[in-house]
Design a protein around this motif. Structure first.
Motif, PDB file in Angstrom:
ATOM      1  N   GLU A 173       0.843  -1.148   0.000  1.00  0.00           N
ATOM      2  CA  GLU A 173       0.092  -0.076  -0.187  1.00  0.00           C
ATOM      3  C   GLU A 173       0.786   1.284   0.144  1.00  0.00           C
ATOM      4  N   MET A 174       1.978   1.345   0.743  1.00  0.00           N
ATOM      5  CA  MET A 174       2.951   2.522   0.743  1.00  0.00           C
ATOM      6  C   MET A 174       3.445   2.479  -0.165  1.00  0.00           C
ATOM      7  N   GLY A 175       4.002   1.368  -1.015  1.00  0.00           N
ATOM      8  CA  GLY A 175       4.530   1.525  -2.221  1.00  0.00           C
ATOM      9  C   GLY A 175       3.654   2.030  -3.451  1.00  0.00           C
ATOM     10  N   ARG A 176       2.415   1.786  -3.406  1.00  0.00           N
ATOM     11  CA  ARG A 176       1.495   2.232  -4.370  1.00  0.00           C
ATOM     12  C   ARG A 176       1.304   3.711  -4.601  1.00  0.00           C
ATOM     13  N   ASN A 177       1.239   4.066  -3.131  1.00  0.00           N
ATOM     14  CA  ASN A 177       1.126   5.559  -2.953  1.00  0.00           C
ATOM     15  C   ASN A 177       2.431   6.494  -3.338  1.00  0.00           C
ATOM     16  N   LEU A 178       3.562   5.534  -3.067  1.00  0.00           N
ATOM     17  CA  LEU A 178       4.782   6.337  -3.326  1.00  0.00           C
ATOM     18  C   LEU A 178       5.020   6.348  -4.932  1.00  0.00           C
ATOM     19  N   LEU A 179       4.772   5.323  -5.369  1.00  0.00           N
ATOM     20  CA  LEU A 179       4.654   5.331  -7.210  1.00  0.00           C
ATOM     21  C   LEU A 179       3.928   6.525  -7.846  1.00  0.00           C
ATOM     22  N   ALA A 180       2.543   6.374  -6.977  1.00  0.00           N
ATOM     23  CA  ALA A 180       1.379   7.238  -7.660  1.00  0.00           C
ATOM     24  C   ALA A 180       1.794   8.669  -7.622  1.00  0.00           C
ATOM     25  N   ARG A 181       2.513   9.208  -6.471  1.00  0.00           N
ATOM     26  CA  ARG A 181       2.866  10.627  -6.398  1.00  0.00           C
ATOM     27  C   ARG A 181       4.092  10.949  -6.884  1.00  0.00           C
ATOM     28  N   MET A 182       4.817  10.204  -7.565  1.00  0.00           N
ATOM     29  CA  MET A 182       6.221  10.709  -8.203  1.00  0.00           C
ATOM     30  C   MET A 182       6.110  11.760  -9.470  1.00  0.00           C
ATOM     31  N   PRO A 183       6.907  12.608  -9.844  1.00  0.00           N
ATOM     32  CA  PRO A 183       6.732  13.426 -10.872  1.00  0.00           C
ATOM     33  C   PRO A 183       6.703  12.818 -12.378  1.00  0.00           C
ATOM     34  N   TYR A 184       7.694  11.930 -12.520  1.00  0.00           N
ATOM     35  CA  TYR A 184       7.999  11.153 -13.704  1.00  0.00           C
ATOM     36  C   TYR A 184       8.385  12.087 -14.766  1.00  0.00           C
ATOM     37  N   ASN A 185       9.196  11.383 -15.726  1.00  0.00           N
ATOM     38  CA  ASN A 185       9.738  12.214 -16.904  1.00  0.00           C
ATOM     39  C   ASN A 185       9.996  11.151 -18.027  1.00  0.00           C
ATOM     40  N   ARG A 186       9.228  11.043 -18.892  1.00  0.00           N
ATOM     41  CA  ARG A 186       9.505  10.024 -20.150  1.00  0.00           C
ATOM     42  C   ARG A 186      10.714  10.486 -20.714  1.00  0.00           C
ATOM     43  N   GLU A 187      10.966  11.379 -20.923  1.00  0.00           N
ATOM     44  CA  GLU A 187      12.428  11.807 -21.825  1.00  0.00           C
ATOM     45  C   GLU A 187      13.361  11.129 -21.070  1.00  0.00           C
ATOM     46  N   ALA A 188      13.239  11.264 -19.861  1.00  0.00           N
ATOM     47  CA  ALA A 188      14.669  10.520 -19.269  1.00  0.00           C
ATOM     48  C   ALA A 188      14.341   9.088 -19.442  1.00  0.00           C
ATOM     49  N   VAL A 189      13.412   8.404 -19.453  1.00  0.00           N
ATOM     50  CA  VAL A 189      13.187   7.050 -19.552  1.00  0.00           C
ATOM     51  C   VAL A 189      13.651   6.824 -21.081  1.00  0.00           C
ATOM     52  N   GLU A 190      13.140   7.551 -21.916  1.00  0.00           N
ATOM     53  CA  GLU A 190      13.357   7.257 -23.210  1.00  0.00           C
ATOM     54  C   GLU A 190      15.072   7.369 -23.554  1.00  0.00           C
ATOM     55  N   TRP A 191      15.717   8.429 -22.867  1.00  0.00           N
ATOM     56  CA  TRP A 191      17.206   8.390 -23.271  1.00  0.00           C
ATOM     57  C   TRP A 191      18.119   7.312 -22.597  1.00  0.00           C
ATOM     58  N   SER A 192      17.571   6.899 -21.202  1.00  0.00           N
ATOM     59  CA  SER A 192      18.391   5.724 -20.963  1.00  0.00           C
ATOM     60  C   SER A 192      18.073   4.514 -21.433  1.00  0.00           C
TER      61      SER A 192
END
Length: 274
Positions: A173-192
């Protein structure tokens, strides 16, 4: 929260401050998650000095308006290490891999922490085995949506759908909440994904720098067997398995993580006293 920027726009935000000469730099995994993913870790610790959440330019919520923010990845980490005295870098997952791809860090650091990470890209076979043995239909649906339309919201939904792989039942439950509130950046995902992930091999290893390899005993994302090689052992290296924990071990077992960091702090203080 005190915020500093290096010349290349690496962002350092001081999360906690205690007496002591050490500066702890926390680099997130993902990439794209943002250093907010490490707030619970930093808050769980009781170590001397200041703890800083670090975001590379273009990662997480650290947006860069002009130029190519990824042009100096991961070498731009050197600017963060040079920004503060007695730095200890702690990298989670892909963040740890970036650290081990930057050899010039060794002479700058007072310590190194490798959290739920690996020495090469062979960790991916462990992740693939998890996906095959523990199918998550919600993840498959989210992956389809993200592939069709790679938006930030679809990336968030994809990561939240992966929670059962990242966390044990006690931390789900804590993990889902953590992942749900992250800012995320798909450009960084794609670069890596394009430039780093599949070809990654650590190209340095500390000769005497206090080093800790720490992971959850039940990490289903990044396999830890790569660290069994003799070249990753030595009197300056601590290897810690956090019982009953997954890919974010401070969520399920913060007490054990706190104790492990306290031990490394003692070693780093002795190292910087030399």
């Amino acid at each position: 929260m005190e915020t500093r920027y290096t010349p290349s726009r690496v962002r350092l935000r001081r999360r906690t401050e205690r007496p002591g000469r050490l500066n702890w730099l926390f680099l997130p995994g993902g990439p794209g998650l943002g250093s907010e993913s490490l707030h619970e870790l930093i808050d769980a610790l009781d170590v001397p000095g200041s703890c800083w959440a670090v975001d590379l330019p273009g990662d997480g919520s650290n947006h860069v308006e002009a130029g190519d923010p990824f042009a100096a990845w991961p070498q731009v980490l050197l600017e963060a290490a040079d920004a503060l005295p007695n730095p200890i870098f702690a990298g989670h997952s892909t963040g740890g891999m970036y650290l081990l791809s930057t050899p010039a860090l060794e002479r700058r650091l007072a310590g190194l922490v490798l959290l739920s990470t690996a020495p090469d890209a062979n960790w991916r076979s462990h992740y693939e085995a998890t996906v095959a043995s523990e199918p998550l239909p919600a993840f498959d649906a989210a992956l389809h949506a993200y592939s069709a339309q790679p938006t930030t919201e679809h990336l968030r939904a994809l990561c939240v759908a992966s929670a059962e792989w990242n966390f044990n039942k006690a931390g789900l439950e804590m993990g889902r909440n953590l992942l749900a509130r992250m800012p995320y950046n798909r450009e960084a995902v794609e670069w890596s994904d394009t430039n780093f992930d599949s070809a990654y091999v650590a190209n340095w290893w500390p000769a005497r720098l206090p080093t800790m390899i720490l992971a959850g005993s039940d990490d289903r994302i990044v396999g830890q067997s790569g660290w069994d090689d003799a070249r990753f052992k030595g009197p300056h290296v601590r290897r810690v398995a956090i019982a009953g924990a997954g890919h974010f071990p401070w969520i399920e077992n913060p007490g054990a993580v706190r104790r492990a960091f306290a031990d490394l702090a003692e070693a780093a203080l002795a190292y910087t006293a030399d």
